[in-house]
Design a protein around this motif. Structure first.
Motif, short mmCIF file in Angstrom:
data_model
loop_
_atom_site.label_atom_id
_atom_site.label_comp_id
_atom_site.label_asym_id
_atom_site.label_seq_id
_atom_site.Cartn_x
_atom_site.Cartn_y
_atom_site.Cartn_z
N GLY A 178 0.82 -1.21 0.00
CA GLY A 178 0.00 0.00 0.00
C GLY A 178 0.86 1.26 0.00
O GLY A 178 0.62 2.20 -0.78
N LEU A 179 1.88 1.27 0.84
CA LEU A 179 2.76 2.45 0.90
C LEU A 179 3.49 2.68 -0.42
O LEU A 179 3.61 3.81 -0.88
CB LEU A 179 3.80 2.26 2.02
CG LEU A 179 3.36 2.52 3.45
CD1 LEU A 179 4.47 2.13 4.41
CD2 LEU A 179 2.98 3.98 3.65
N TRP A 182 1.08 4.10 -2.96
CA TRP A 182 0.85 5.52 -2.65
C TRP A 182 2.06 6.35 -3.08
O TRP A 182 1.93 7.40 -3.70
CB TRP A 182 0.58 5.68 -1.15
CG TRP A 182 0.52 7.10 -0.70
CD1 TRP A 182 -0.56 7.94 -0.78
CD2 TRP A 182 1.57 7.87 -0.11
NE1 TRP A 182 -0.24 9.18 -0.28
CE2 TRP A 182 1.06 9.16 0.13
CE3 TRP A 182 2.90 7.59 0.22
CZ2 TRP A 182 1.84 10.18 0.70
CZ3 TRP A 182 3.67 8.61 0.79
CH2 TRP A 182 3.13 9.88 1.03
N THR A 185 2.56 7.65 -6.63
CA THR A 185 1.75 8.77 -7.14
C THR A 185 2.37 10.12 -6.82
O THR A 185 1.86 11.15 -7.23
CB THR A 185 0.34 8.74 -6.51
OG1 THR A 185 0.49 8.97 -5.09
CG2 THR A 185 -0.36 7.41 -6.73
N ALA A 264 8.93 2.27 -1.50
CA ALA A 264 8.19 3.28 -0.74
C ALA A 264 9.08 4.47 -0.41
O ALA A 264 8.68 5.63 -0.56
CB ALA A 264 7.62 2.65 0.54
N ILE A 302 0.01 8.47 6.69
CA ILE A 302 1.00 7.61 6.04
C ILE A 302 2.13 7.30 7.02
O ILE A 302 2.62 6.17 7.12
CB ILE A 302 1.56 8.29 4.77
CG1 ILE A 302 0.46 8.49 3.74
CG2 ILE A 302 2.72 7.50 4.18
CD1 ILE A 302 -0.10 7.23 3.16
#
Ligand code: PHE
Length: 442
Positions: A178-179, A182, A185, A264, A302
């Motif tokens: 998920g990180l 994210w 982007t 990440a 986050i």
């Protein structure tokens, strides 16, 4: 004496071993070691170290552990080579020293989880790090972290370690993916990826003396090798599954987690302070990342997710660091596991007061540059030249690898691993000694 525990299943063993391997080393050190050692060039050397040296070394520990069904110290005597007990003892000593400073860093992670909730580091990450990384706050958080570690180990192999890691490992993977998504982007992510992934080989050539020991030390540390941990964990294997198969799964999963952490971290740095801005010691990682969270949209949430991932990773490793010395005392003295875990944890807590007052670097480098390579050198020589017949036989149990592969492994362990480790040790000890004499640690 009570019957020795075993893992409940093959998956239980793999989760626990991956839990040990996946730790602060993957998510915290790896991206920052990569950043400060030239990016992708370091990554290439590191991957070679993991697969060419780390993987065969894991098999050394697994064969000793499963063959002897004993902790890393008693294993050597159990196999009939009492003179080699010192080799395991160095590793168990390393895991004890590591537990002391690892728990301090684990305490920092707890403080950063608190800081994510209150928003305390968002404005000035450097000041926040200063206030939590040493002194009484650091000692308190270290106490909390080690208490949780003791709690899990006290429950034992199946009910404590196996159950905790079965929950934590999937959580780490999901949250990291998920990180990373994210992070992709963020504006400027591309610059982060290119530093991370396009190697500049001239960097390796010009920094050989720094990159090689860093990459090798990181490879051993991240795979929990040289600590006696993998010997202890393999000693709880009740039945014979394929050791090469299990090792391959563990090494690959551990590598995936480190790579994901890079996916990440690099875009986050590129989007904020810049990829080159994060070189330096232990604290820089916390400061650079926390600073980045302070600048990004949704950074607070986050940040919270990131530090929770880091806490799980740290805990699933610290339990293995405590398990190595605990299993030694439980096996050899027949004492109750709970008492032993509390006792050893308490001593590690006291020892950790030094890193909690600013000596993390000293402890870290003592382990990375000196203890680990020494321990790996001796176990490699032991399995390669002394107990080679037992090791080769054990490697073949439950696995379908052929004689050819086994022979290659044996010669690799005899020659290639020791040479690689001796080079690393020479470079590592030199730099540790320079650090001591120039006062870099004090
Ligand atoms: N492998 C762990 C990490 O990467 C550290 C560790 C070493 C844990 C040895 C246990 C034993 O953070």
């Amino acid at each position: 004496m009570a019957q020795r525990e075993t893992w409940t299943s093959r998956a239980g063993f793999i989760f626990a071993a991956v839990g040990s391997a996946v730790g602060l080393g993957n998510i915290w050190s790896f991206p920052f070691q990569t950043a400060s050692n030239g990016g992708a060039a370091f990554l290439v050397v590191y991957l070679l170290a993991v697969f060419l040296i780390g993987f065969p070394t894991m098999l050394i520990e697994f064969t000793i552990g499963r063959r002897s069904k004993q902790n890393a110290v008693s294993a050597f005597a159990e196999l009939g080579y009492g003179d080699w007990t010192f080799a395991g003892a160095i590793g168990v000593f390393a895991s004890f020293i590591t537990l002391a400073f690892y728990s301090v860093v684990g305490g920092w992670v707890i403080s950063y989880i608190v800081g994510s909730v209150t928003g305390a580091y968002l404005g000035d990450a450097g000041a926040y790090f200063g206030s939590v990384s040493s002194g009484l706050v650091a000692v308190g958080a270290h106490a909390l972290f080690i208490a949780v570690t003791i709690g899990i180990v006290a429950f034992g192999v199946a009910d404590g370690i196996e159950r905790a890691t079965k929950f934590m490992i999937p959580a780490i993977l999901v949250l990291l993916v998920g990180l990373a998504v994210w992070a992709s982007t963020l504006p400027g992510a591309g610059a982060g990826y290119s530093y991370y992934l396009s190697p500049d080989f001239s960097v390796i050539a010009s920094n050989f003396g720094d990159i090689v020991p860093a990459a090798m030390g990181q490879a051993f540390f991240t795979l929990s090798l040289g600590f006696g941990v993998m010997i202890a964990y393999a000693s709880y294997l009740g039945r014979d599954d394929s050791l090469p198969g299990d090792s391959a799964i563990i090494v690959v999963l551990n590598t995936i987690v480190a790579l994901l952490a890079g996916f990440a971290v690099f875009p986050i740095l590129a989007a904020t302070s810049g990829v080159g801005g994060a070189s330096g010691g232990a604290g820089t990682a916390f400061i650079a990342l926390a600073g980045a969270f302070g600048q990004l949209p949704a950074g607070q949430i986050i940040g919270l997710v990131f530090f929770i991932v880091l806490l799980f990773a740290a805990l699933s490793s610290s339990i293995s660091l405590l398990e190595a010395p605990t299993s030694y005392v439980v096996d050899s003295q027949g004492m109750e596991r709970r008492t032993v875990a509390i006792g050893i944890g308490a001593v590690a807590f006291v020892l950790g007061i030094a890193p909690a007052y600013g000596y993390v670097g000293l402890f870290n480098d003592l382990v990375f540059n000196v203890l680990l390579p020494v321990a790996v050198l001796f176990i490699a020589l032991f399995v390669g030249w002394v107990a080679n017949r037992e090791a080769v036989d054990e490697l073949g149990r439950g696995s379908s690898i052929g004689e050819g592969a086994t022979t290659i492994w044996l010669w690799w362990v005899r020659i290639v691993v020791p040479i690689a480790v001796i080079v690393t040790l020479y470079l590592g000890v030199t730099s540790f000694y320079t650090g001591l004499t120039t006062g870099a640690y004090f």
